[in-house]
Design a protein around this motif. Structure first.
Motif, PDB file in Angstrom:
ATOM      1  N   UNK A  25       0.840  -1.199   0.000  1.00  0.00           N
ATOM      2  CA  UNK A  25       0.000   0.000   0.000  1.00  0.00           C
ATOM      3  C   UNK A  25       0.876   1.250   0.000  1.00  0.00           C
ATOM      4  N   UNK A  26       1.954   1.215   0.782  1.00  0.00           N
ATOM      5  CA  UNK A  26       2.863   2.362   0.812  1.00  0.00           C
ATOM      6  C   UNK A  26       3.543   2.558  -0.535  1.00  0.00           C
ATOM      7  N   UNK A  27       3.934   1.452  -1.166  1.00  0.00           N
ATOM      8  CA  UNK A  27       4.551   1.539  -2.490  1.00  0.00           C
ATOM      9  C   UNK A  27       3.578   2.162  -3.478  1.00  0.00           C
ATOM     10  N   UNK A  28       2.315   1.749  -3.401  1.00  0.00           N
ATOM     11  CA  UNK A  28       1.282   2.265  -4.311  1.00  0.00           C
ATOM     12  C   UNK A  28       1.090   3.767  -4.127  1.00  0.00           C
ATOM     13  N   UNK A  29       1.163   4.221  -2.862  1.00  0.00           N
ATOM     14  CA  UNK A  29       0.978   5.645  -2.577  1.00  0.00           C
ATOM     15  C   UNK A  29       2.250   6.456  -2.791  1.00  0.00           C
ATOM     16  N   UNK A  30       3.378   5.768  -2.928  1.00  0.00           N
ATOM     17  CA  UNK A  30       4.630   6.475  -3.156  1.00  0.00           C
ATOM     18  C   UNK A  30       5.341   6.881  -1.884  1.00  0.00           C
ATOM     19  N   UNK A  31       4.852   6.409  -0.716  1.00  0.00           N
ATOM     20  CA  UNK A  31       5.489   6.733   0.563  1.00  0.00           C
ATOM     21  C   UNK A  31       6.136   5.457   1.099  1.00  0.00           C
ATOM     22  N   UNK A  32       7.416   5.288   0.872  1.00  0.00           N
ATOM     23  CA  UNK A  32       8.088   4.039   1.216  1.00  0.00           C
ATOM     24  C   UNK A  32       8.813   4.153   2.546  1.00  0.00           C
ATOM     25  N   UNK A  33       8.454   3.266   3.465  1.00  0.00           N
ATOM     26  CA  UNK A  33       9.197   3.165   4.704  1.00  0.00           C
ATOM     27  C   UNK A  33      10.451   2.346   4.445  1.00  0.00           C
ATOM     28  N   UNK A  34      11.300   2.255   5.464  1.00  0.00           N
ATOM     29  CA  UNK A  34      12.518   1.458   5.325  1.00  0.00           C
ATOM     30  C   UNK A  34      12.154   0.007   5.045  1.00  0.00           C
ATOM     31  N   UNK A  35      11.125  -0.494   5.741  1.00  0.00           N
ATOM     32  CA  UNK A  35      10.693  -1.874   5.539  1.00  0.00           C
ATOM     33  C   UNK A  35      10.168  -2.083   4.127  1.00  0.00           C
ATOM     34  N   UNK A  36       9.374  -1.134   3.637  1.00  0.00           N
ATOM     35  CA  UNK A  36       8.814  -1.260   2.283  1.00  0.00           C
ATOM     36  C   UNK A  36       9.913  -1.252   1.237  1.00  0.00           C
ATOM     37  N   UNK A  37      10.893  -0.403   1.421  1.00  0.00           N
ATOM     38  CA  UNK A  37      12.005  -0.358   0.471  1.00  0.00           C
ATOM     39  C   UNK A  37      12.780  -1.679   0.484  1.00  0.00           C
ATOM     40  N   UNK A  38      12.930  -2.246   1.676  1.00  0.00           N
ATOM     41  CA  UNK A  38      13.649  -3.512   1.789  1.00  0.00           C
ATOM     42  C   UNK A  38      12.880  -4.621   1.073  1.00  0.00           C
ATOM     43  N   UNK A  39      11.568  -4.626   1.227  1.00  0.00           N
ATOM     44  CA  UNK A  39      10.738  -5.613   0.542  1.00  0.00           C
ATOM     45  C   UNK A  39      10.872  -5.456  -0.966  1.00  0.00           C
ATOM     46  N   UNK A  40      10.825  -4.212  -1.438  1.00  0.00           N
ATOM     47  CA  UNK A  40      10.909  -3.963  -2.872  1.00  0.00           C
ATOM     48  C   UNK A  40      12.274  -4.367  -3.422  1.00  0.00           C
TER      49      UNK A  40
END
Length: 263
Positions: A29-44
C-alpha cells in the motif's frame, strides 16, 4: 524445549523481509501511494534482487531449464519467499510493473481539476518512462529474454495493456461529455504506442537513444492533433469544385502543404 511465541515466529525475516501478511499488505500500500518506509524499500529491493537473479539464470541456462527452486537458492531465499512476490514463474521478469502502475495512477489522481485530461495522461506517461529508465540493466536484460522466450513476450504484452486500461479509464471519466465515444480508447492507445516506440528504440540500441526526447516529440505531435481537432470541430468546412488548371493545382498544393504543417 522452549518454543518461540507465534508472534515472534511471524517476525522471522529473510534478508529483512517480514513474513507477516499484514505487513506485506501495508508495504505494498505504501509503495502504491509512493510513501516508502525502510521496511517497504527492503521488501521492494528483495523483489528486484530475486527478479534480477532469475533473469540471469534464464539467460544462462534457458528459461525452461530453470525452476523456481533454483531461483530461490541462487537468491538465498526460500521458495515461499519467491511466491510471496511473484505468483508464477513468468512474472519473475516483471518486478516493476505493479509499482509503476501505482506511479501512473498517482500522477493521474494528483492532476488538478484544471489540468487537461490528455495533458495529465501525457505527464503520467513521461513519468512512467523516466521510472523505466531508472533501472536500465533490468530493462535491457528483460528485452533480451523476451526476444527468445515466447512466454515472456506474451506476458510483456499483457503487462503493457494494464497501462492502457488505466489511462483509457481516466480519459473516459475526464474528457468532455461531447467528446467522440472512441476518443478515450484512441488517445490511450496512441500515447502508449509513442511510449512503447521510444522505449523499444532505446532497448534495441542498447540504451544509446534519447527515449525521453523521443517521447516528448511524440507528445507534441499528439498536442497538434488535439489542437487541429479542436479547430476543425468548431469551424465550418468549405467544399468547392474548381477547374483543373495549373494555377488551381498550385493553389491546392500550397493548401496541402499548409495542412501538413498544422498536422
Amino acid at each position: 524445549m522452549s518454543r518461540e511465541p507465534p508472534q515472534a515466529q511471524r517476525r522471522v525475516t529473510e534478508f529483512g523481509e517480514p513474513h507477516d501478511a499484514r505487513e506485506r499488505h501495508v508495504a505494498h500500500h505504501q509503495i502504491r501511494r509512493g510513501h516508502l518506509s525502510v521496511t517497504s524499500r527492503r521488501i521492494l529491493e528483495t523483489k528486484y534482487r530475486i527478479s534480477e537473479t532469475a533473469m540471469a539464470l534464464f539467460l544462462d541456462e534457458g528459461y525452461a531449464n530453470v525452476t523456481v527452486e533454483a531461483v530461490a537458492e541462487a537468491s538465498s531465499v526460500s521458495r515461499r519467499t519467491v511466491f510471496r512476490h511473484f505468483e508464477s514463474k513468468d512474472e519473475l521478469a516483471f518486478p516493476d510493473h505493479t509499482e509503476r502502475l501505482g506511479l501512473v495512477e498517482r500522477c493521474l489522481i494528483n492532476a488538478t481539476p484544471e489540468t487537461d485530461p490528455v495533458e495529465a495522461v501525457i505527464a503520467a506517461t513521461e513519468e512512467s518512462l523516466r521510472d523505466f529508465l531508472s533501472r536500465p540493466e533490468l530493462v535491457l536484460r528483460r528485452y533480451k529474454l523476451t526476444r527468445v522466450v515466447p512466454e515472456l513476450r506474451k506476458r510483456e504484452v499483457i503487462e503493457h495493456e494494464r497501462y492502457v486500461v488505466l489511462t483509457r479509464s481516466f480519459l473516459r471519466d475526464h474528457l468532455p461529455a461531447d467528446a467522440p465515444p472512441f476518443q478515450a480508447t484512441a488517445l490511450a492507445a496512441l500515447i502508449d504506442a509513442i511510449h512503447r516506440s521510444a522505449l523499444g528504440n532505446w532497448v534495441r540500441s542498447g540504451g544509446a537513444t534519447d527515449a525521453i526526447a523521443e517521447v516528448k516529440a511524440g507528445m507534441e505531435w499528439v498536442r497538434r492533433l488535439m489542437a487541429h481537432q479542436s479547430t476543425y470541430s468548431t469551424s465550418p468546412l468549405l467544399l468547392a469544385s474548381l477547374p483543373d488548371t495549373p494555377h488551381n493545382r498550385r493553389v491546392l498544393t500550397s493548401l496541402r502543404d499548409a495542412a501538413e504543417e498544422v498536422l
